[in-house]
Design an enzyme around this catalytic site. Structure first.
Site, short mmCIF file in Angstrom:
data_model
loop_
_atom_site.label_atom_id
_atom_site.label_comp_id
_atom_site.label_asym_id
_atom_site.label_seq_id
_atom_site.Cartn_x
_atom_site.Cartn_y
_atom_site.Cartn_z
CG ASP A 128 2.16 6.05 -1.99
OD1 ASP A 128 0.98 6.42 -2.35
OD2 ASP A 128 2.35 5.02 -2.32
CG HIS A 129 1.92 7.47 -5.76
ND1 HIS A 129 0.68 6.97 -6.22
CD2 HIS A 129 2.55 6.27 -5.13
CE1 HIS A 129 0.62 5.67 -6.17
NE2 HIS A 129 1.75 5.28 -5.38
CG HIS A 177 -2.57 0.98 -10.77
ND1 HIS A 177 -1.82 1.88 -11.71
CD2 HIS A 177 -1.85 0.98 -9.76
CE1 HIS A 177 -0.65 2.47 -11.01
NE2 HIS A 177 -0.83 1.84 -9.87
NE ARG A 179 2.36 -4.56 -5.66
CZ ARG A 179 2.46 -3.49 -6.18
NH1 ARG A 179 3.36 -2.78 -6.71
NH2 ARG A 179 1.00 -2.65 -6.14
CG ASP A 228 -0.54 3.11 -2.22
OD1 ASP A 228 -0.12 3.58 -3.37
OD2 ASP A 228 0.51 2.50 -1.56
NE ARG A 244 -0.45 -1.78 -11.82
CZ ARG A 244 -1.58 -2.19 -11.38
NH1 ARG A 244 -2.67 -2.55 -12.06
NH2 ARG A 244 -1.95 -2.31 -9.98
CG ASP A 245 3.69 2.22 -14.18
OD1 ASP A 245 2.58 2.09 -13.36
OD2 ASP A 245 4.71 1.55 -14.13
CG ASP A 267 -1.61 2.82 -6.45
OD1 ASP A 267 -1.56 3.62 -7.16
OD2 ASP A 267 -1.17 1.58 -6.53
CG HIS A 321 1.34 6.23 -9.50
ND1 HIS A 321 2.39 5.89 -9.26
CD2 HIS A 321 0.38 5.03 -9.43
CE1 HIS A 321 2.57 4.50 -8.73
NE2 HIS A 321 1.04 4.12 -8.66
NE ARG A 355 7.82 -0.52 -7.80
CZ ARG A 355 6.89 0.06 -7.54
NH1 ARG A 355 6.84 1.31 -7.75
NH2 ARG A 355 5.66 -0.40 -6.83
CB ALA A 356 13.00 -4.11 -5.50
CG ASP A 357 7.30 -3.73 -6.29
OD1 ASP A 357 7.94 -3.26 -7.25
OD2 ASP A 357 6.14 -3.14 -5.98
CG HIS A 411 7.73 -1.43 -12.12
ND1 HIS A 411 8.01 -1.99 -11.32
CD2 HIS A 411 6.43 -0.97 -12.16
CE1 HIS A 411 7.04 -2.02 -10.62
NE2 HIS A 411 6.18 -1.35 -11.11
CB SER A 468 4.28 2.15 -4.05
OG SER A 468 3.06 2.54 -4.30
NE ARG A 481 2.58 -3.64 -14.55
CZ ARG A 481 3.00 -2.57 -14.03
NH1 ARG A 481 3.21 -1.34 -14.48
NH2 ARG A 481 3.03 -2.51 -12.70
CE LYS A 534 -0.58 -0.16 -3.51
NZ LYS A 534 0.30 0.42 -4.70
O1 LIG Z 1 3.71 -1.94 -9.67
C1 LIG Z 1 2.50 -1.10 -10.10
O2 LIG Z 1 1.56 -1.69 -9.77
C2 LIG Z 1 2.86 0.30 -10.77
O3 LIG Z 1 3.52 0.06 -11.63
C3 LIG Z 1 2.98 1.31 -9.69
O4 LIG Z 1 2.20 1.41 -8.71
P1 LIG Z 1 2.74 1.59 -7.16
O5 LIG Z 1 4.02 2.35 -7.31
O6 LIG Z 1 1.87 2.30 -6.44
O7 LIG Z 1 3.29 0.15 -6.72
MN LIG Z 2 1.57 3.73 -4.06
MN LIG Z 3 0.09 2.31 -7.91
#
Ligand SMILES: O=C(O)[C@H](O)COP(=O)(O)O
Ligand SMILES: [Mn+2]
Ligand SMILES: [Mn+2]
Length: 554
Positions: free
Chosen positions: A469-470, A432, A209, A24, A166-167, A428, A499, A285-287, A136, A77, A202, A360
């Site tokens: 994935d990125h 971050h 998550r 990741d 973070r983003d 990842d 990212h 975004r969901a998570d 997100h 992700s 955040r 993850k």
């Molecule tokens: O939610 C996060 O941690 C970041 O905004 C994005 O990271 P991820 O897409 O790799 O989960």
């Molecule tokens: Mn990822």
């Molecule tokens: Mn990430």
């Protein structure tokens, strides 16, 4: 849809399993200097994969290649694992919300109708990530919804903000908050009582998550719903500037700000959430909003003591979980993702082992399977979650890589699985934090883990895919756009926590893979969406016809 997998005309089925290994945040960045953590890490295994003719390439992992609105959008992700698992291009949440706003259909659906019942006599609350990161949420979408609500008669609006950093660059939450304050002022001018009511960073407030740490959500609940927090301020910009503790010995980054509540002249919170209020979560975004959604929606709830559970008119910007149908009400229908590789595996009685650590885990299960939280067929699928630590990950950069590696090796050796799918979170999650050295350390470890896994693949006469994935760890410095030189402020290189736009490596191999199986030349446009078809071909099946084309040479 025809779910029957047909044997591949040329590639025989392997004796052993197929390993799908997602590193990741492990991009293949063209800038290879001292701020590329992968470049300074010791990575003999993944380096060697690049040298095998016809078995390594890069694939696109950002922008339109993964269903995002533009090629300026970095991958993430969610979209990454959606594309990897589904093998299709899916219009993602960011795009769908943009479309629903420009066509105004967002303001006409059932979800909007529900919240508008509160416009006259109750408060409309918005909760979400205040950022233009586009991972997100996006501020321009929030602003459009705020203006739309006021135009359509909402009398009282409160916004609860989670700061990003973070983003997007650390410190940018001040700018976003000031922009929001401008919008709020405009609304007030037009006769709507609008205010920012609470907030926090955040990673500390609300946006946990995969149930890694419910305390994060509890802090958010207390601030947004109950109006309780360790800090109160009269305005949000001051809150953020103060909580960042700039210039002190231990400054705090936007991601990690403490929860705060905005109070009025009477020192009372300006925007608690009450019965009959309307609540919108403005993340697409969901998570990181599923837990808050559960707290808002479920009458039966034991994850923490909510003290008070207001009966609200609650809608998500999207429906976040297609299996749980959570939330019941939403403003924009989520992308319909069907015919994923996981569904094909299960319908053809192929068995799968999936493992990652908490951070993850949902990526390789929930996102991979098209935002579904359950199994397709529990008798064929084993999902193993290794609990993640709950500290900033640069403090323990090894995270759970060792444990995941051991679980993966055991699954490969067991002979029980057709596919073993794992995700190493480190490049990842440590990336971050913006900590270059810690990120390099974890990349060295992950490379060792990959080596061990590939040895077992060979031992079992299996095959493998190693990909990502990125990007993230591949660039840890903010850079001048033209010269690509790191930006320096106060004598230090400014770290990049987000990212990157880099493509990602895609490697195939394994002792069970016939020598003549090679990747096609060309296909410069190939991206994460081309992996699922490739995966079936590597397993000895013809790729399902609705998927994007395989990258294997015919
Ligand atoms: O939610 C996060 O941690 C970041 O905004 C994005 O990271 P991820 O897409 O790799 O989960
Ligand atoms: Mn990822
Ligand atoms: Mn990430």
């Amino acid at each position: 849809m025809d779910f029957e997998l047909k044997p591949h005309p040329k590639i025989p089925k392997a004796e052993g399993p197929l390993l799908v290994c997602v590193l990741d945040g492990f991009g293949e960045n063209e800038v290879k200097d001292d701020y590329n953590a992968i470049n300074i890490a010791d990575t003999p295994c993944t380096d060697a994969l690049k040298e095998v003719p016809g078995r390594w390439r890069t694939i696109r992992a950002h922008g339109t290649a993964v269903g995002l609105p533009t090629d300026d959008d970095m991958g993430n992700s969610e979209v990454g694992h959606n594309a990897l698992g589904a093998g299709q291009l899916i219009d993602q949440g960011a795009s769908l919300v943009d479309q629903a706003l420009s066509s105004k259909s967002l303001f006409e659906g059932e979800g909007w109708k529900l919240i508008s019942e509160a416009f006259e006599s109750n408060t409309l609350h918005f909760i979400g990530l205040l950022s233009d990161g586009g991972v997100h949420s996006r501020t321009n979408q929030l602003f459009s919804m705020l203006k739309g609500a006021a135009e359509k008669g909402a009398k009282k609006i409160r916004v609860h903000i989670l700061t990003d950093g973070r983003d997007v660059p650390d410190g940018s939450s001040i700018k976003f908050t000031e922009e929001l304050e401008e919008v709020v002022k405009e609304l007030e001018g037009s006769g709507c009582d609008a205010k920012i009511a609470s907030g926090g960073g955040r990673m500390c407030v609300t946006m946990d998550r995969y149930e890694a740490d419910w305390n994060i959500v509890k802090r958010g609940w207390e601030a947004h719903v109950l109006g309780e927090a360790p800090h109160t301020f009269k305005d949000a910009a001051t809150a953020i500037k103060t909580l960042r503790k700039e210039g002190s010995e231990k400054p705090v980054s936007d991601q990690w700000l403490d929860p705060f509540v905005i109070v009025g002249e009477d020192d009372k919170p300006v925007g608690t959430i009450e019965d009959d209020d309307a609540v919108v979560i403005f993340n697409f975004r969901a998570d990181r909003v599923i837990e808050l959604s559960k707290a808002l929606e479920y009458e039966e709830f034991t994850a923490f003591d909510r003290k008070r559970w207001p009966k609200t008119r609650f809608a998500g910007l999207m429906q976040y979980d297609g299996d749980l149908k959570l939330p019941t009400n939403f403003l924009v229908p989520p992308p319909a993702i069907s015919g994923t590789s996981g569904e094909f595996m299960a319908k053809n009685k192929l068995s799968t082992f999936v493992c990652s650590e908490t951070q993850k885990f949902g990526h390789v299960t929930f996102f991979w399977n098209g935002n579904r939280s359950g199994y397709f067929d529990e008798s064929l699928e084993t999902y193993v979650e290794i609990p993640s630590d709950t500290v900033p990950f640069n403090e323990i950069p090894e995270m759970k890589a060792r444990e995941i590696c051991e679980a993966g090796k055991e699954a490969l050796r067991s002979g029980k699985y057709d596919q073993v799918r794992i995700n190493f979170a480190n490049p990842d999650m440590v990336g971050h934090t913006g900590d270059l050295q810690a990120t390099a350390t974890c990349c060295t470890l992950v490379d060792k883990c990959v080596k061990e896994l590939l040895e077992v693949v060979d031992e079992m006469k299996g095959r493998f895919i190693v990909t990502s994935d990125h990007g993230n760890a591949d660039d840890m410095a903010q850079r001048d756009k033209k010269t690509k030189k790191p930006i320096v402020a106060e004598g230090k290189v400014v770290s990049l926590t987000s990212h990157t736009l880099a493509p990602v490596p895609f490697a195939i191999g394994g002792a069970g893979l016939p020598d003549d199986v090679k990747l096609k030349e060309g296909m410069p446009e190939a991206g994460l969406g081309n992996v699922a078809a490739t995966l079936f071909e590597l397993m000895g099946y013809a790729a399902p016809s609705h998927m994007l084309p395989s990258m294997i040479e015919e």
